[in-house]
Design an enzyme around this catalytic site. Structure first.
Site, PDB file in Angstrom:
ATOM      1  N   PRO A  16       0.844  -1.197   0.000  1.00  0.00           N
ATOM      2  CA  PRO A  16       0.000   0.000   0.000  1.00  0.00           C
ATOM      3  C   PRO A  16       0.872   1.237   0.000  1.00  0.00           C
ATOM      4  CG  PRO A  16       0.084  -0.968   2.199  1.00  0.00           C
ATOM      5  CD  PRO A  16       0.813  -1.913   1.290  1.00  0.00           C
ATOM      6  N   MET A  17       0.624   2.146  -0.943  1.00  0.00           N
ATOM      7  CA  MET A  17       1.383   3.393  -1.031  1.00  0.00           C
ATOM      8  C   MET A  17       0.418   4.536  -1.280  1.00  0.00           C
ATOM      9  SD  MET A  17       4.732   2.221  -3.283  1.00  0.00           S
ATOM     10  CE  MET A  17       3.782   1.250  -4.478  1.00  0.00           C
ATOM     11  N   ALA A  18       0.394   5.499  -0.368  1.00  0.00           N
ATOM     12  CA  ALA A  18      -0.521   6.635  -0.487  1.00  0.00           C
ATOM     13  C   ALA A  18      -0.237   7.405  -1.764  1.00  0.00           C
ATOM     14  CB  ALA A  18      -0.387   7.545   0.729  1.00  0.00           C
ATOM     15  N   CYS A 100       3.730   2.834   8.570  1.00  0.00           N
ATOM     16  CA  CYS A 100       3.996   4.096   7.872  1.00  0.00           C
ATOM     17  C   CYS A 100       4.870   5.003   8.729  1.00  0.00           C
ATOM     18  CB  CYS A 100       2.687   4.810   7.537  1.00  0.00           C
ATOM     19  SG  CYS A 100       2.938   6.374   6.671  1.00  0.00           S
ATOM     20  N   GLY A 201      10.798  -4.428   1.805  1.00  0.00           N
ATOM     21  CA  GLY A 201      11.932  -3.523   1.904  1.00  0.00           C
ATOM     22  C   GLY A 201      13.023  -3.840   0.905  1.00  0.00           C
ATOM     23  N   GLY A 224       7.129  -2.430  -3.161  1.00  0.00           N
ATOM     24  CA  GLY A 224       6.564  -1.087  -3.110  1.00  0.00           C
ATOM     25  C   GLY A 224       7.113  -0.198  -4.195  1.00  0.00           C
ATOM     26  N   ARG A 225       8.134   0.584  -3.856  1.00  0.00           N
ATOM     27  CA  ARG A 225       8.644   1.608  -4.782  1.00  0.00           C
ATOM     28  C   ARG A 225       9.147   1.025  -6.097  1.00  0.00           C
ATOM     29  NH1 ARG A 225      12.827   4.361  -0.862  1.00  0.00           N
ATOM     30  NH2 ARG A 225      12.826   2.227  -0.049  1.00  0.00           N
TER      31      ARG A 225
END
Length: 326
Positions: A16-18, A100, A201, A224-225
């Site tokens: 999940p990434m805002a 977060c 990570g 994620g990223r």
């Protein structure tokens, strides 16, 4: 990996990434191999649920399951109510955010700030688990600070509270996203628990995914990223984990098709005005490694018209790739 009644296959999860993992991006990542895609963080503060941002974050229309929604807050009863509301609106898995590191989240004692108060962690987990029939999962960091890596203690509290699966990011709150993720704490947590554990990570390649799984013994990896502008990383990791072989890089034609499909989905989801603005960061991520990307980005970033933005992207990626200079 099994979470309640849901088989997560392949064991590769979109974090999940805002501002990133909205419904269009989740749907694209699932199509391109993600076994699970978790929604953007949704506040447990009911006074904010009427906003357009909050409404869109709870929009799962047409999204393939299992639908996982992440909630954030510090009050056990508010968190329980937020879980009930989201399940009523289609959530099939509820994820609690205790990972977060953002200041605006931590300053209201949410996100990874909660790891400072283990008793509160227990109350929140127990309240949310009791509130809904669907599986409840938890995302944490290795600790609040480098000198206070209490991730193992939090993990045990979570399991005892009925949490069905755990994600651990290999950094503390103090680390933010700096430095390298460490996996020793994640391995210790996995060894101590009976529930599934996902490692998160710095997982940015198929080889890194396998290395982390082998080292930690975890059941899945979370990306994620590295998925920003590269949603096909999920199929690459899934293929490598299943076969030991690397998929060839996607062709320029495939990348163009996926980006244009993504843009069309953003325009439809947000409407043309906001859709153009949201699309800009995705266009930059997709195209940043392409020859001529800087000049292209300067031009496309000024556009405000949907048709012009889409045409500019189409033309840029329709050009044959320039050969690399030795």
């Amino acid at each position: 990996m099994q979470i309640g009644d849901y088989r997560i296959e392949p064991p590769v999860v979109l974090a999940p990434m805002a501002g990133v993992t909205d419904r269009p991006f989740r749907q694209l990542c699932k199509r391109l191999g993600a076994g699970l895609a978790v929604s953007e963080m949704t506040t447990s503060d009911a006074s904010l649920w009427h906003t357009e941002k909050s409404r869109l974050r709870r929009d799962h229309a047409g999204e393939p399951g299992p639908i996982a929604v992440q909630i954030a807050g510090y009050d056990p009863e508010q968190m329980a109510e937020a879980a009930r509301v989201n399940v009523a609106q289609g959530a099939q898995i509820i994820d609690i955010n205790m990972g977060c590191p953002a200041k605006k989240v931590c300053k209201v004692d949410s996100g990874s700030a909660l790891m400072r108060d283990e008793a509160l962690v227990a109350r929140i987990c127990a309240a949310v688990v009791a509130a809904v029939e669907v599986p409840v999962t938890l995302k944490i960091r290795t600790g609040w600070a480098r000198a206070h890596r209490n991730g193992l203690a939090i993990a045990r509290i979570a399991e005892d509270s009925g949490i069905r699966s755990l994600v651990v990011h290999g950094r503390t709150r103090e680390d933010q996203y700096e430095g390298l993720a460490e996996y020793d704490t994640i391995a210790a947590i996995k060894q101590a628990l009976r529930i599934p554990v996902t490692a998160n990570g710095d997982i940015d390649s198929p080889e890194k995914a396998k290395q982390v799984l082998d080292y930690t013994g975890c059941d899945a990896v979370m990306v994620g990223r590295a998925a920003q502008g590269r949603p096909w990383i999920f199929r690459e990791i899934a293929h490598y984990l299943a076969t030991g072989d690397k998929l060839p890089a996607p062709t320029r034609f495939e990348q163009r098709r996926w980006l244009l499909e993504h843009l069309d989905a953003l325009y439809a989801f947000y409407g043309e005005g906001r859709g153009v603005r949201v699309a800009r960061k995705h266009i930059q991520w997709y195209c940043q490694a392409e020859p001529g990307a800087a000049a292209f980005w300067q031009a496309v970033n000024r556009l405000t018209d949907v048709g012009e933005q889409r045409r500019c992207v189409d033309e840029f990626l329709s050009q044959p790739a320039l050969p690399e200079v030795a």
